[in-house]
Design a protein around this motif. Sequence first.
Motif, PDB file in Angstrom:
ATOM      1  N   ILE A   3       0.204   3.824  -3.346  1.00 55.82           N
ATOM      2  CA  ILE A   3       0.749   2.770  -2.344  1.00 55.82           C
ATOM      3  C   ILE A   3      -0.444   2.186  -1.977  1.00 55.82           C
ATOM      4  N   VAL A   4      -1.489   2.743  -1.223  1.00 52.81           N
ATOM      5  CA  VAL A   4      -2.379   2.180  -0.849  1.00 52.81           C
ATOM      6  C   VAL A   4      -3.285   1.259  -1.717  1.00 52.81           C
ATOM      7  N   ARG A   5      -3.411   1.753  -2.969  1.00 51.27           N
ATOM      8  CA  ARG A   5      -4.297   1.137  -3.896  1.00 51.27           C
ATOM      9  C   ARG A   5      -3.520  -0.206  -4.167  1.00 51.27           C
ATOM     10  N   ASP A   6      -2.328  -0.170  -4.287  1.00 56.36           N
ATOM     11  CA  ASP A   6      -1.641  -1.341  -4.544  1.00 56.36           C
ATOM     12  C   ASP A   6      -1.725  -2.455  -3.323  1.00 56.36           C
ATOM     13  N   ILE A   7      -1.809  -1.884  -2.092  1.00 60.54           N
ATOM     14  CA  ILE A   7      -1.947  -2.993  -1.127  1.00 60.54           C
ATOM     15  C   ILE A   7      -3.503  -3.293  -1.136  1.00 60.54           C
ATOM     16  N   ILE A   8      -4.294  -2.580  -1.179  1.00 64.78           N
ATOM     17  CA  ILE A   8      -5.761  -3.188  -1.167  1.00 64.78           C
ATOM     18  C   ILE A   8      -6.110  -3.891  -2.326  1.00 64.78           C
ATOM     19  N   LYS A   9      -5.449  -3.836  -3.436  1.00 68.63           N
ATOM     20  CA  LYS A   9      -5.651  -4.617  -4.677  1.00 68.63           C
ATOM     21  C   LYS A   9      -5.526  -6.072  -4.454  1.00 68.63           C
ATOM     22  N   LYS A  10      -4.519  -6.306  -3.390  1.00 72.37           N
ATOM     23  CA  LYS A  10      -4.108  -7.798  -3.009  1.00 72.37           C
ATOM     24  C   LYS A  10      -4.883  -8.004  -1.568  1.00 72.37           C
ATOM     25  N   SER A  11      -6.086  -7.494  -1.480  1.00 76.85           N
ATOM     26  CA  SER A  11      -6.892  -7.732  -0.580  1.00 76.85           C
ATOM     27  C   SER A  11      -6.256  -7.752   0.840  1.00 76.85           C
ATOM     28  N   GLN A  12      -5.255  -6.758   0.919  1.00 74.29           N
ATOM     29  CA  GLN A  12      -4.611  -6.639   2.325  1.00 74.29           C
ATOM     30  C   GLN A  12      -4.949  -5.278   2.952  1.00 74.29           C
ATOM     31  N   LYS A  13      -4.685  -5.055   4.491  1.00 67.34           N
ATOM     32  CA  LYS A  13      -4.876  -3.908   5.092  1.00 67.34           C
ATOM     33  C   LYS A  13      -3.843  -3.291   5.397  1.00 67.34           C
ATOM     34  N   VAL A  14      -3.884  -2.051   5.862  1.00 63.27           N
ATOM     35  CA  VAL A  14      -2.908  -0.961   5.934  1.00 63.27           C
ATOM     36  C   VAL A  14      -3.105  -0.098   6.986  1.00 63.27           C
ATOM     37  N   ILE A  15      -1.900   0.230   7.862  1.00 65.86           N
ATOM     38  CA  ILE A  15      -2.234   1.353   8.829  1.00 65.86           C
ATOM     39  C   ILE A  15      -1.131   2.625   8.131  1.00 65.86           C
ATOM     40  N   ILE A  16      -1.568   3.735   8.369  1.00 64.50           N
ATOM     41  CA  ILE A  16      -0.849   5.015   7.764  1.00 64.50           C
ATOM     42  C   ILE A  16      -0.557   5.664   9.055  1.00 64.50           C
ATOM     43  N   TRP A  17       0.351   5.930   9.580  1.00 62.12           N
ATOM     44  CA  TRP A  17       1.293   6.710  10.519  1.00 62.12           C
ATOM     45  C   TRP A  17       1.393   8.254  10.150  1.00 62.12           C
ATOM     46  N   CYS A  18       0.760   9.035  10.794  1.00 63.68           N
ATOM     47  CA  CYS A  18       1.001  10.578  10.647  1.00 63.68           C
ATOM     48  C   CYS A  18       1.571  11.252  12.083  1.00 63.68           C
ATOM     49  N   THR A  19       2.284  12.367  11.953  1.00 59.48           N
ATOM     50  CA  THR A  19       2.515  12.842  13.130  1.00 59.48           C
ATOM     51  C   THR A  19       1.458  13.827  13.559  1.00 59.48           C
ATOM     52  N   PHE A  20       1.066  14.640  12.444  1.00 60.75           N
ATOM     53  CA  PHE A  20       0.130  15.830  12.798  1.00 60.75           C
ATOM     54  C   PHE A  20      -1.552  15.348  12.482  1.00 60.75           C
ATOM     55  N   VAL A  21      -2.153  15.695  13.536  1.00 64.08           N
ATOM     56  CA  VAL A  21      -3.564  15.512  13.584  1.00 64.08           C
ATOM     57  C   VAL A  21      -4.249  16.152  12.075  1.00 64.08           C
ATOM     58  N   ASP A  22      -3.984  17.348  11.834  1.00 68.01           N
ATOM     59  CA  ASP A  22      -4.468  17.821  10.620  1.00 68.01           C
ATOM     60  C   ASP A  22      -4.107  17.181   9.308  1.00 68.01           C
ATOM     61  N   ASN A  23      -3.117  16.607   9.333  1.00 70.71           N
ATOM     62  CA  ASN A  23      -2.776  15.745   8.266  1.00 70.71           C
ATOM     63  C   ASN A  23      -3.567  14.326   8.126  1.00 70.71           C
ATOM     64  N   ILE A  24      -3.767  13.790   9.427  1.00 71.45           N
ATOM     65  CA  ILE A  24      -4.589  12.652   9.511  1.00 71.45           C
ATOM     66  C   ILE A  24      -5.914  13.026   8.875  1.00 71.45           C
ATOM     67  N   LYS A  25      -6.701  14.075   9.426  1.00 70.06           N
ATOM     68  CA  LYS A  25      -8.040  14.529   8.910  1.00 70.06           C
ATOM     69  C   LYS A  25      -8.018  14.609   7.472  1.00 70.06           C
ATOM     70  N   GLY A  26      -6.832  15.470   6.916  1.00 65.61           N
ATOM     71  CA  GLY A  26      -6.809  15.847   5.495  1.00 65.61           C
ATOM     72  C   GLY A  26      -6.581  14.620   4.813  1.00 65.61           C
ATOM     73  N   LEU A  27      -5.714  13.584   5.128  1.00 64.84           N
ATOM     74  CA  LEU A  27      -5.346  12.649   4.341  1.00 64.84           C
ATOM     75  C   LEU A  27      -6.659  11.684   4.247  1.00 64.84           C
ATOM     76  N   SER A  28      -7.290  11.407   5.390  1.00 71.42           N
ATOM     77  CA  SER A  28      -8.635  10.706   5.370  1.00 71.42           C
ATOM     78  C   SER A  28      -9.464  11.327   4.494  1.00 71.42           C
ATOM     79  N   LYS A  29      -9.754  12.691   4.330  1.00 71.46           N
ATOM     80  CA  LYS A  29     -10.711  13.273   3.392  1.00 71.46           C
ATOM     81  C   LYS A  29     -10.277  12.901   2.107  1.00 71.46           C
TER      82      LYS A  29
END
Length: 634
Positions: free
Chosen positions: A448-474
Motif C-alpha cells: 500500500i505504501v509503495r502505491d501511495i509514494i509512487k503518486k508523490s503522496q505522504k502517509v501516516i501508519i497507525w499502530c497500537t503496539f510500540v514494538d510493531n512501530i519499531k519492527g515495521l519501521s525497520k
Amino acid sequence: MINGDISKIKSNRLISSYIKKELNGKFINDAIQITYNKLDKDLEKIYKIFEKLNIQPVAENNANVEIMRINDEKEKFVTFSKKAKQIRNNNCDVEDFESFIGVVSKTLIGRQLYPLQLLSAYHLAFSQNACNFSVPGTGKTSVIYGAYAYLNSLSKESRKYVNKIVVIGPLSSFAPWENEYKECFNKKINSKRLTGIDLKEKKFFLETDTDIELILISYQGIINCKESMIKYLKRNRVMVILDEAHKIKNTDNGIIANTVLSLAFYANSRAVLTGTPLPNGYEDLYNLFKFIWPEKEVLGFHSYQLKDMTKQKLDNRIEKLIDNISPYYMRIKKTDLENMPEPIEIEPVMVKMDTIQRHIYDSLESKTVEEYLKNGKSSVLKRLRSAKLIRLMQVASNPGLLIKPIREEFIEYNSEYDFDITSMGLVNEITNYANNNIPNKFIETENIVRDIIKKSQKVIIWCTFVDNIKGLSKYLKDVGIENKVLYGGIPVNNGADEIEGSRENIISDFHKVDSEFSVIIANPHAVGESISLHKVCHNAIYFERSFNATHFLQSRDRIHRYGLNKNDEIKYYYLITEGSIDEIIHKKLWEKKQRMEEIIEKYPIPLFDNANDDFGDEEIRMLVKKYVERTSKY
C-alpha cells in the motif's frame, strides 16, 4: 448576625445542622452568628433558608447596602448571560460584531477565520471566559488567537485587556500552539516551554518579569509551581487556556484539577478547550465551568446531582442543565464546516495468516475461549480484558510480539503478564517465528505504501503496539522506504534546547516539500490528539487497532480537518487479519464510530457513555461466537 425570632430555624433539625456545618454558624441565645467565607454566596444560601421557612427578613442599614450590591451584581450577570447566549445563537449587535471582525482581520493577517470561527472568537472576546467544545479539526486554536487579537488591541486601561497567554495542555499541543500563532499573525511568537527544566529555574522564570508572550506548561508540570504561577498571573494581564481540558474532570479532589482551579481567580481571561467534554458523564462539566466562572454557580447543580443525571438518561433536569450553561460555551461540528471533503474508506485488505501464525493464534484463542466457558466471566473477565485479548491482538498482527512476555514468564519468572502458555512447543514456535518470519501484515503494508509514494503522496501508519512501530519501521527501511516514528518514547522539545529527532522536528520535516521521508508510523494513544497533518498528508493506514473508539476517531482527525479543499481525497486504509480478533475490532469500532458521530451531531453536549470503552462482555461473546463458527467448519 441574624437576630429576632429564630424559633422556626432552631426547631428544624435539618436546617439548623446545615447552618452549623455548611455556613459555620453558631446559635447564641436568640441570634445566629455566621462567619462567612464568600459573602454573596453565603447570603444567597441564608435567603433560601428564609424562603423555605416563609420568613420575611429585614436587613439593617449596613447589611442592606451589601445585599443591594450583591443583587445588583446578580442582575448584571443575568443581563451579561442573556447577551452571551444571544451571541452564541448568532443574534449579535451587527455594528459591534463588524468592528470586532475589522480588528481581527487587520491583526490575523495570515489567517482568515470562517464565519463560525469568527462568531466563537467574538463570543469569547465578549465573555472573556468561555468553553469551546468544538469537535477536533474545526480550528479551536485559531478561535483563541482571534479573541486574543481583539482583547490585546484594547486600551491597557480596559479591564478586558490581555497581553500574555498561558496554555496548560499535553506536551503534544505545544508545537501546534507556536506554529498556529505564526500562521495566524505571520510572525514567530516569543514563547517559553516550562518543561524539561528543573523546578528552581521554572519558579525563577515565573517570578521574574520577561517579554515572553506565550507560556506552555503541562497539567503535571503545573502542580509543583502553583504559587509561582499565581504570582505571575497577579503581575500580568493573562489569558489562561486549558487545552484538552477533560484532563481536569476529576471532582474527587484530584491534585491536577485542584491546582488548575486555584489559578482561575487570578486570570484576566479563561478559556476551556475540549472536543470531548463528557467522556464519563455530566459530572465532567463541573470543573470545566468552575474554572470558567469560579465565583458563579452557572451549572445550577452539585456534582452529585450531575452524577445522578448520568445514571438517569431521561432525567428532566438534563434539559435545564444544558440551558443553564448555554450562554457560556460554543461548539462547532464537522457538518457545520463548508467545503469539507467526504473521506474515502478503502475496502479493508484481508490479510491471510501463514501456517505457523495460524497455529499460534488458534492455540491461544482456544485456550482463552476454553477458560472463559469453563470459569464464567465473573472470575476471568478482568484477566481477559487485560492480558489475553491483548495477546490475541498481538498475534493477529505479529506473533513476534510475544517474545517479551515469554521472556518475562519463563526467563525472569515474572508472572505480571499472565501469559499462561504451558506448551514449550508453542513457545519454541513463537521464538522461531520471531527470528525467521516476516508478518504478512508488514508485506501488505509495504504494498500500500509503495502505491501511495509512487503518486508523490505522504502517509501516516497507525499502530497500537510500540514494538510493531519499531519492527515495521525497520522492515520498511530494509526494503528502501524511509520513514520516521512517533510514540510516547520520542522526546518533546523543551523550548530551551533543540532535541534531535524530537516529535516537533519529525512533524516539521514531514511538512517540507523536499522531506527525506514520506511515511510516519505512529501510536494514536501518544500522538492521536493535538497534531495536524492534513496540509501535506491525505492517507492513513491502520496497521492494527484496539477497541478504543476515541483513539480511532482522534487519529482519523489528524488528516481530516478544516483547511482542506473540497476536491482533496482523504483516504483511510485498513489491514484486517482474516479469521482473527481484527474482524471483531473492525466491526465494533465501526459501530461505535457511527454511534459517536450520531451523538455528536444530535446533542448539544454529547454524552458518549460507554461508546469508547476498550472492550467488555459483548466483545468477548463475539470472540467466542466467531471461534465456534470457525472451528465448527473443521
